[in-house]
Design a protein around this motif. Structure first.
Motif, PDB file in Angstrom:
ATOM      1  N   ASP A 362      33.946  35.023  22.923  1.00 15.42           N
ATOM      2  CA  ASP A 362      34.132  36.468  23.025  1.00 15.42           C
ATOM      3  C   ASP A 362      32.788  37.180  22.906  1.00 15.42           C
ATOM      4  N   ALA A 363      31.939  36.608  22.042  1.00 17.12           N
ATOM      5  CA  ALA A 363      30.661  37.247  21.780  1.00 17.12           C
ATOM      6  C   ALA A 363      29.604  36.870  22.817  1.00 17.12           C
ATOM      7  N   LEU A 364      29.862  35.795  23.556  1.00 15.85           N
ATOM      8  CA  LEU A 364      28.820  35.291  24.456  1.00 15.85           C
ATOM      9  C   LEU A 364      28.702  36.114  25.738  1.00 15.85           C
ATOM     10  N   PRO A 365      27.501  36.559  26.050  1.00 15.52           N
ATOM     11  CA  PRO A 365      27.316  37.217  27.345  1.00 15.52           C
ATOM     12  C   PRO A 365      27.333  36.186  28.480  1.00 15.52           C
ATOM     13  N   GLN A 366      27.496  36.662  29.676  1.00 11.00           N
ATOM     14  CA  GLN A 366      27.478  35.796  30.866  1.00 11.00           C
ATOM     15  C   GLN A 366      26.160  35.012  30.918  1.00 11.00           C
ATOM     16  N   PRO A 367      26.235  33.688  30.976  1.00 10.25           N
ATOM     17  CA  PRO A 367      24.985  32.920  31.033  1.00 10.25           C
ATOM     18  C   PRO A 367      24.347  33.002  32.411  1.00 10.25           C
ATOM     19  N   PRO A 368      23.038  32.685  32.516  1.00  8.52           N
ATOM     20  CA  PRO A 368      22.412  32.610  33.845  1.00  8.52           C
ATOM     21  C   PRO A 368      23.086  31.510  34.674  1.00  8.52           C
ATOM     22  N   ALA A 369      22.866  31.527  35.973  1.00  8.01           N
ATOM     23  CA  ALA A 369      23.510  30.550  36.862  1.00  8.01           C
ATOM     24  C   ALA A 369      23.211  29.133  36.388  1.00  8.01           C
TER      25      ALA A 369
ATOM     26  N   LYS B  70      37.397  25.143  22.352  1.00  5.46           N
ATOM     27  CA  LYS B  70      36.245  26.046  22.279  1.00  5.46           C
ATOM     28  C   LYS B  70      36.121  26.607  20.871  1.00  5.46           C
ATOM     29  N   GLY B  71      34.880  26.823  20.468  1.00  5.87           N
ATOM     30  CA  GLY B  71      34.636  27.385  19.138  1.00  5.87           C
ATOM     31  C   GLY B  71      34.881  26.417  17.995  1.00  5.87           C
ATOM     32  N   GLU B  72      34.884  25.131  18.268  1.00  9.99           N
ATOM     33  CA  GLU B  72      35.180  24.170  17.199  1.00  9.99           C
ATOM     34  C   GLU B  72      34.002  23.288  16.801  1.00  9.99           C
ATOM     35  N   GLY B  78      21.871  19.056  22.480  1.00 12.06           N
ATOM     36  CA  GLY B  78      21.697  19.224  23.919  1.00 12.06           C
ATOM     37  C   GLY B  78      20.481  18.465  24.418  1.00 12.06           C
ATOM     38  N   PHE B  79      20.692  17.590  25.381  1.00  7.23           N
ATOM     39  CA  PHE B  79      19.591  16.803  25.938  1.00  7.23           C
ATOM     40  C   PHE B  79      18.899  17.546  27.070  1.00  7.23           C
ATOM     41  N   GLU B  80      19.472  18.701  27.437  1.00  6.77           N
ATOM     42  CA  GLU B  80      18.983  19.403  28.619  1.00  6.77           C
ATOM     43  C   GLU B  80      19.375  20.873  28.450  1.00  6.77           C
ATOM     44  N   PRO B  81      18.453  21.819  28.729  1.00  2.00           N
ATOM     45  CA  PRO B  81      18.759  23.232  28.427  1.00  2.00           C
ATOM     46  C   PRO B  81      20.016  23.766  29.127  1.00  2.00           C
ATOM     47  N   GLY B  82      20.112  23.555  30.433  1.00  2.76           N
ATOM     48  CA  GLY B  82      21.255  24.106  31.182  1.00  2.76           C
ATOM     49  C   GLY B  82      22.576  23.508  30.716  1.00  2.76           C
ATOM     50  N   GLU B  83      22.549  22.211  30.424  1.00  9.51           N
ATOM     51  CA  GLU B  83      23.780  21.550  29.986  1.00  9.51           C
ATOM     52  C   GLU B  83      24.212  22.068  28.614  1.00  9.51           C
ATOM     53  N   THR B  84      23.235  22.446  27.809  1.00  7.06           N
ATOM     54  CA  THR B  84      23.537  22.991  26.485  1.00  7.06           C
ATOM     55  C   THR B  84      24.206  24.353  26.620  1.00  7.06           C
ATOM     56  N   VAL B  85      23.686  25.162  27.548  1.00  8.78           N
ATOM     57  CA  VAL B  85      24.306  26.469  27.789  1.00  8.78           C
ATOM     58  C   VAL B  85      25.748  26.274  28.270  1.00  8.78           C
ATOM     59  N   ARG B  86      25.942  25.252  29.103  1.00  8.48           N
ATOM     60  CA  ARG B  86      27.277  24.978  29.647  1.00  8.48           C
ATOM     61  C   ARG B  86      28.277  24.670  28.509  1.00  8.48           C
ATOM     62  N   GLN B  87      27.811  24.003  27.476  1.00 12.46           N
ATOM     63  CA  GLN B  87      28.719  23.600  26.386  1.00 12.46           C
ATOM     64  C   GLN B  87      28.803  24.639  25.264  1.00 12.46           C
ATOM     65  N   LEU B  88      27.973  25.695  25.351  1.00 11.17           N
ATOM     66  CA  LEU B  88      27.875  26.634  24.228  1.00 11.17           C
ATOM     67  C   LEU B  88      29.220  27.261  23.804  1.00 11.17           C
ATOM     68  N   PRO B  89      30.124  27.524  24.729  1.00  6.48           N
ATOM     69  CA  PRO B  89      31.414  28.086  24.293  1.00  6.48           C
ATOM     70  C   PRO B  89      32.154  27.216  23.267  1.00  6.48           C
ATOM     71  N   PHE B  90      31.783  25.942  23.174  1.00  3.37           N
ATOM     72  CA  PHE B  90      32.445  25.069  22.202  1.00  3.37           C
ATOM     73  C   PHE B  90      31.905  25.266  20.784  1.00  3.37           C
TER      74      PHE B  90
END
Lengths: 635, 195
Positions: A362-369, B70-72, B78-90
């Motif tokens: 909910d708090a997270l903004p849209q990430p870059p592509a 998510k959120g748990e 993260g071994f890679e920046p983009g992949e870490t962002v991808r998993q951040l909702p968790f």
């Protein structure tokens, strides 16, 4: 007993060994492969193990073993069951003397399969009982029970697990080899009235199967893994309207969804039915579960099997319980379930929010592509060179490239774009013929891997030759079954039991069929490959090219390529045409650079560089000896 | 820490071939040696060919499912920046993230079909994660003389986040069990690198 940290498939294998399995056959396929590999690795020495050439062969080998009184296991993925369905459908009518478990790994998602078919539904169709484990530790126990059950009722049984059980890991208490059950068997006893399927026998046995399966509904109702948990009102006295509703609703679930459900409930007090044997359906237990309920939500993956079974039970016994699930839009009809999907469905169903953790999203903004990462052919993969050679040779011509199942399906990706169709194992050869008969002016190619050729490519080739097709068969022979983790096959000259055996020669098979143009070429020799393709494709009738070069995961690189930045003109050809993950842009963002941690020195980029700026590679020219299960990744 | 109270949900993520599975196995081995219940779920299969991969690890008795919602996650490695962002909702609110600074460029970006700016990913993580540890993977590789120990370097940083639920000795033992002896010293150095 001792404890091991096991993958679900390893636990299943050790469970089968503990159950005294005598013979194991199978064909690799994600997510089932590790079961047979583990049996081979942990074989106490008295188990016959084989990688069969396909699932049908494996099913028949296992059936023969079970005819002798032995305990047999056959392993495959769900689409492999389609290949094996012919023997299995009939085998259910004949039955077995020993025990026979048909392990089928289903793949919700699908994560690495063509279909989202459900082996529970196949159980109903084939009348074969189905066991559906929910966790790694349970799978270890359950496969032993499945063998017991099969031996007792003289029927093959399905043991179907899904990816999260097959490929999950858990610490499991397992037996030591001395504790394994020993299944001694009598041997095959001649009795045509039992082993020879004729219509008269079929109709008699059909009636017996139906009678047995009706009885099994009761037997399974008292099978402890079919269970009712979390009785409403036992933990806390319900109060208020919502709590009253909680008393009148229930959730029916299976497999890993049972775990998602338990974790999602979080204080929401709802009666849960876990179905461990979806067929024959434990009707009595289901009746007990639905006692006093108004509504039931079915949480399951793939087909709505429990949902249909409960709807049927309600109709049969005149219950007015509303059954919800996939068919009512409460659970997605396709794809894999997740904690989110299950939690959302339970919240909507109970009208009650669970004690969910405070969420970030909910708090997270849209990430870059985010980077898109479709799977790609490995750096140095010989398939890349084969596809590229055909692409260059056929430039400007009207073509169709029929692909098949294996790593080489990845030839579909840009920039190669060399896989126009892909259906199922071996299908590309037939599809190329169909297209050719309708479009005689199209140059029709069928690409098939070496393992796939043996599994199901030969019949299609005979069909093409006999029926006067005009097509080019391209066998991509990398001397292994790469996609699933490097299993041996008839062309490799070794078996999973470690024997060195005579290789089955693809060339000789093709020549025996009648093909007169069969050429073998190293795809890493680009110029020769292009010339060969041009020459062979111009011949009439069915002709074949065998591109032979070992998978990079079973060989050691002899050198790595490097770019001479002074020579590189930044034309981008190597990157644009090959799409090799080892060729990256230099820090200037224009010139090419080789990632030496990925490069295998295949030299393909060296050969196509217009200014010869790349050098240093050294390609492999022989298939190295390989160990099953070693090197490379499991797919 | 009493082992019965320990409940940790950890995600390891990266690109196929980066060594996430071995790192996951090391945590699991260390947990098992301490009799902590452990379950994992990970990407095995076609996606490994240069695709996004993840491992979910559940330590402790508090959960049943191998996959988390998510959120748990208490911790994302993260071994890679983009992949870490991808998993951040968790990530749990207040959870910790350990991330390698080095991007892995996808082929799609190389052939100009997609763009990928890893610096943006790091900025995004900085803006949204309070307990963030950025591991300079290039410097670690230079110091240690090997890029292959990235997974153990990250595990060391994860230890120091306090969210792994294990201590350095536990992981050292696991390395001893799972990694060939000739690499033991190198891996011990890698584990201590972020200290």
């Amino acid at each position: 007993m001792h404890k091991e940290f096991l993958m679900g498939n390893e636990a299943i294998a050790l469970g089968a060994l503990a159950a005294g399995v005598n013979l194991v056959a199978g064909y690799p396929g994600t997510p089932s492969t590790e079961v047979l590999e583990t049996i081979a690795k942990r074989n106490p020495g008295n188990v016959y193990v084989e990688w069969s050439i396909n699932e049908k062969a494996g099913m028949e080998v296992a059936a023969g073993a079970a005819y002798t009184g032995a305990r047999a296991l056959v392993t495959m993925k769900q689409v492999g069951l389609n290949v094996a369905s012919d023997p299995l459908m009939s085998l259910e009518y004949i039955g077995v003397k020993g025990g026979m478990v048909v392990l089928v790994a289903d793949d919700p998602g699908p994560i690495s399969s063509q279909t989202e078919q459900d082996t529970r539904t196949f159980g109903m169709f084939s009348k074969v009982p189905v066991f559906d484990p929910a966790s790694v530790a349970e799978a270890y126990e359950m496969i032993q029970e499945a063998f017991e059950f099969s031996s007792k009722y003289k029927t093959p049984v399905f043991f179907r697990a899904t990816t999260r059980v097959d490929h999950g890991y858990e610490a499991v208490e397992v037996k030591d080899p001395e504790e394994y059950y020993v299944n001694s068997y009598e041997g095959f006893v001649k009795d045509p009235s039992r082993w020879v399927i004729f219509p008269r026998l079929s109709v008699k046995n059909h009636a017996l199967i139906e009678k047995r399966n009706a009885e099994l509904k009761d037997v399974f109702s008292s099978y402890p893994r079919n269970q009712i948990v979390a009785e409403p009102g036992t933990a806390a006295k319900p109060e208020g309207a919502q709590a009253q509703r909680a008393c009148r609703i229930g959730i029916a679930t299976q497999g890993v969804n049972f775990m998602y459900t338990l974790d999602s409930l979080r204080g929401r007090n709802v009666r849960v039915l876990r179905v461990a044997t979806p067929f024959p359906f434990p009707e009595k237990l289901a009746l007990e579960f639905m006692e006093g309920l108004d509504e039931v939500l079915c949480i399951e993956e793939l087909d709505p099997v429990i949902e249909r079974a409960l709807t049927y039970v309600c109709g049969k016994y005149g219950l007015s319980v509303k059954i919800r699930g996939k068919l009512t839009g409460d659970i997605p009809l396709s794809g894999e379930n997740s904690m989110e999907i299950v939690d959302k469905a339970i919240t909507a169903f109970t009208g009650e929010q669970g004690e969910r953790p405070e969420q970030m999203p909910d708090a997270l903004p849209q990430p870059p592509a985010l980077p898109v990462r479709p799977p790609v052919l490995c750096a140095g993969c010989p398939h890349r060179a084969s596809f590229y050679a055909v692409k260059c040779a056929m430039k400007g011509l009207k073509t169709i490239y029929c692909g098949d199942i294996g790593c080489y399906t990845l030839g579909n990706a840009a920039p190669l774009d060399m896989c126009d169709t892909c259906l199922c194992m071996g299908a590309g050869i037939g599809i190329a013929q169909g297209v050719m008969h309708m479009e005689p002016d199209t140059k029709c190619f069928a690409f098939v891997g070496d393992s796939t050729f043996f599994a199901s490519g030969i019949t299609g080739t005979v069909n093409a030759f006999y029926n006067q097709a005009d097509m080019t068969l391209v066998v991509l022979d990398n001397s292994t079954t790469a996609m699933t983790g490097h299993q041996p096959h008839p062309g490799t000259g070794r078996t999973v039991m470690g024997q060195a055996v005579e290789k089955v020669s693809i060339e000789r098979v093709l020549r025996a069929i009648g093909l007169t143009v069969v050429e073998t070429v190293d795809p890493l020799d680009h110029k020769l490959s292009v010339e060969t393709v041009k020459r062979v494709a111009a011949e009439p009738g069915v002709k074949a090219i065998i591109f032979r070069s070992p998978c990079i995961a079973v060989t050691k690189p002899k050198g790595r390529s490097g770019v001479d930045a002074a020579k590189c003109i930044a034309c981008g050809k190597c990157i644009r045409e090959l799409g090799c993950p080892a060729i990256i842009l230099d820090s200037d963002g224009k010139k090419a650079k080789i990632d030496t941690s990925l490069c295998t020195g295949c030299t393909l980029c060296e050969q196509i560089c217009p200014v010869k700026a790349i050098s240093g590679g050294a390609k492999n020219d022989t298939a190295a000896g390989t160990d099953p299960g070693k090197g490379g990744c499991h797919v | 820490m009493c082992k019965n109270d320990l409940n940790k949900s950890i995600i390891l993520c990266g690109v196929g071939g980066q060594g996430t599975i071995l790192a996951s196995r090391l945590i699991a081995t260390a947990a098992m040696d301490k009799d902590i219940p452990i379950r994992t779920a990970e990407t095995i299969g076609m996606a490994q060919r240069g695709g996004s991969v993840f491992s979910h690890l559940r330590l402790g008795e508090g959960t049943n499912s191998p996959l988390m919602g998510k959120g748990e996650a208490d911790l994302i490695i993260g071994f890679e920046p983009g992949e870490t962002v991808r998993q951040l909702p968790f990530l749990k609110k207040g959870g910790a993230v350990v991330v390698s600074s080095r991007p892995v460029m996808p082929v799609s970006a190389m052939i100009g079909k997609a763009s990928y700016d890893a610096a943006q990913m790091i900025e995004y993580l900085k803006a949204n994660v309070t307990r963030l540890t950025i591991v300079d993977a290039d410097r670690a590789a230079a110091d240690l003389g090997s890029a292959k120990t990235l997974n153990v370097v990250l595990l060391g940083a994860a230890l120091r986040s306090g969210e792994l639920g294990l201590d350095e000795a536990d992981l050292e033992n696991a390395i001893r069990e799972k990694v060939p002896e000739k690499f033991l010293e190198l891996n011990k150095k890698a584990l201590a690198w972020s200290r």
